[in-house]
Design a protein around this motif. Structure first.
Motif, PDB file in Angstrom:
ATOM      1  N   ARG A 118       0.833  -1.201   0.000  1.00 62.57           N
ATOM      2  CA  ARG A 118       0.000   0.000   0.000  1.00 62.57           C
ATOM      3  C   ARG A 118       0.874   1.261   0.000  1.00 62.57           C
ATOM      4  O   ARG A 118       0.648   2.197  -0.768  1.00 62.57           O
ATOM      5  N   ARG A 119       1.904   1.265   0.866  1.00 65.61           N
ATOM      6  CA  ARG A 119       2.788   2.439   0.942  1.00 65.61           C
ATOM      7  C   ARG A 119       3.546   2.663  -0.362  1.00 65.61           C
ATOM      8  O   ARG A 119       3.720   3.796  -0.810  1.00 65.61           O
ATOM      9  N   LEU A 120       4.002   1.564  -0.983  1.00 65.55           N
ATOM     10  CA  LEU A 120       4.720   1.702  -2.245  1.00 65.55           C
ATOM     11  C   LEU A 120       3.813   2.245  -3.345  1.00 65.55           C
ATOM     12  O   LEU A 120       4.238   3.061  -4.171  1.00 65.55           O
ATOM     13  N   ARG A 121       2.558   1.810  -3.362  1.00 64.17           N
ATOM     14  CA  ARG A 121       1.618   2.331  -4.364  1.00 64.17           C
ATOM     15  C   ARG A 121       1.390   3.832  -4.155  1.00 64.17           C
ATOM     16  O   ARG A 121       1.320   4.600  -5.128  1.00 64.17           O
ATOM     17  N   GLU A 122       1.280   4.245  -2.904  1.00 56.21           N
ATOM     18  CA  GLU A 122       1.117   5.681  -2.626  1.00 56.21           C
ATOM     19  C   GLU A 122       2.340   6.459  -3.094  1.00 56.21           C
ATOM     20  O   GLU A 122       2.212   7.535  -3.689  1.00 56.21           O
ATOM     21  N   ARG A 123       3.514   5.909  -2.838  1.00 61.15           N
ATOM     22  CA  ARG A 123       4.753   6.593  -3.227  1.00 61.15           C
ATOM     23  C   ARG A 123       4.855   6.692  -4.751  1.00 61.15           C
ATOM     24  O   ARG A 123       5.236   7.736  -5.295  1.00 61.15           O
ATOM     25  N   ILE A 124       4.515   5.606  -5.435  1.00 59.55           N
ATOM     26  CA  ILE A 124       4.543   5.627  -6.904  1.00 59.55           C
ATOM     27  C   ILE A 124       3.548   6.658  -7.431  1.00 59.55           C
ATOM     28  O   ILE A 124       3.848   7.421  -8.362  1.00 59.55           O
ATOM     29  N   GLY A 125       2.373   6.690  -6.810  1.00 54.79           N
ATOM     30  CA  GLY A 125       1.367   7.680  -7.220  1.00 54.79           C
ATOM     31  C   GLY A 125       1.883   9.097  -7.043  1.00 54.79           C
ATOM     32  O   GLY A 125       1.690   9.954  -7.911  1.00 54.79           O
ATOM     33  N   ALA A 126       2.550   9.356  -5.910  1.00 56.03           N
ATOM     34  CA  ALA A 126       3.093  10.695  -5.661  1.00 56.03           C
ATOM     35  C   ALA A 126       4.188  11.027  -6.672  1.00 56.03           C
ATOM     36  O   ALA A 126       4.248  12.158  -7.190  1.00 56.03           O
ATOM     37  N   LEU A 127       5.067  10.077  -6.979  1.00 52.07           N
ATOM     38  CA  LEU A 127       6.127  10.320  -7.963  1.00 52.07           C
ATOM     39  C   LEU A 127       5.539  10.579  -9.349  1.00 52.07           C
ATOM     40  O   LEU A 127       6.015  11.481 -10.070  1.00 52.07           O
ATOM     41  N   GLN A 160       2.626  11.828  -9.938  1.00 57.89           N
ATOM     42  CA  GLN A 160       1.976  13.139  -9.879  1.00 57.89           C
ATOM     43  C   GLN A 160       3.023  14.248 -10.022  1.00 57.89           C
ATOM     44  O   GLN A 160       2.806  15.218 -10.744  1.00 57.89           O
ATOM     45  N   GLU A 161       4.165  14.100  -9.337  1.00 59.23           N
ATOM     46  CA  GLU A 161       5.245  15.086  -9.453  1.00 59.23           C
ATOM     47  C   GLU A 161       5.733  15.174 -10.892  1.00 59.23           C
ATOM     48  O   GLU A 161       5.982  16.275 -11.405  1.00 59.23           O
ATOM     49  N   ARG A 162       5.867  14.031 -11.528  1.00 52.89           N
ATOM     50  CA  ARG A 162       6.333  14.001 -12.919  1.00 52.89           C
ATOM     51  C   ARG A 162       5.325  14.704 -13.837  1.00 52.89           C
ATOM     52  O   ARG A 162       5.693  15.495 -14.703  1.00 52.89           O
ATOM     53  N   THR A 163       4.049  14.441 -13.617  1.00 54.20           N
ATOM     54  CA  THR A 163       3.002  15.079 -14.413  1.00 54.20           C
ATOM     55  C   THR A 163       2.990  16.584 -14.157  1.00 54.20           C
ATOM     56  O   THR A 163       2.886  17.391 -15.094  1.00 54.20           O
ATOM     57  N   ASP A 164       3.109  16.993 -12.901  1.00 53.28           N
ATOM     58  CA  ASP A 164       3.136  18.423 -12.563  1.00 53.28           C
ATOM     59  C   ASP A 164       4.357  19.101 -13.174  1.00 53.28           C
ATOM     60  O   ASP A 164       4.271  20.223 -13.666  1.00 53.28           O
ATOM     61  N   GLY A 165       5.497  18.425 -13.183  1.00 50.75           N
ATOM     62  CA  GLY A 165       6.721  18.977 -13.768  1.00 50.75           C
ATOM     63  C   GLY A 165       6.572  19.200 -15.262  1.00 50.75           C
ATOM     64  O   GLY A 165       7.036  20.199 -15.813  1.00 50.75           O
TER      65      GLY A 165
END
Length: 120
Positions: free
Chosen positions: A96-105, A107-112
């Motif tokens: 679960r934590r890894l999926r959240e981290r991947i989602g955040a990464l 999102q950062e990539r998309t925002d960048g």
């Protein structure tokens, strides 16, 4: 055995059979207790050869022992196997934590990319 002073056919054999069964059960329980206490290892190999060419080798190792005896021998693989122990909950939480981290990464990539596209 007798019934009113008269022997009853087959009853003596039945009683003896029951006593033998109880004794066999007790002996089996004693043997099982000893095996679990001391441990027993059965090992064997199966090899399939064709014209001196080894096609298949199966190595079989079987250990029968109590959990305490196995721990004494340094064997505790079931405690670390997530499918056999409560460690599965740890794996699910980590997943679960890894999926959240991947989602955040992601999102950062998309925002960048959005920021880079807006400047150009």
């Amino acid at each position: 055995m007798t019934s009113g002073g008269m022997p009853v056919p087959g009853r003596a054999r039945e009683t003896a059979r029951r006593q033998d069964h109880r004794q066999e059960s007790t002996n089996l329980a004693d043997i099982l207790e000893r095996v679990l206490d001391k441990g027993i290892v059965i090992a064997g190999d199966i090899r399939v050869n064709l014209l001196d060419i080894e096609l298949l080798t199966i190595k079989i190792r079987l250990l029968v022992a109590s959990v305490d005896k196995a721990r004494e021998m340094g064997i505790d693989w079931w405690e670390h196997d997530p499918t056999l122990s409560s460690g599965q909950r740890d794996v699910l939480e980590e997943n679960r934590r890894l999926r959240e981290r991947i989602g955040a990464l992601e999102q950062e990539r998309t925002d960048g990319r959005a920021v880079e596209g807006g400047d150009g």
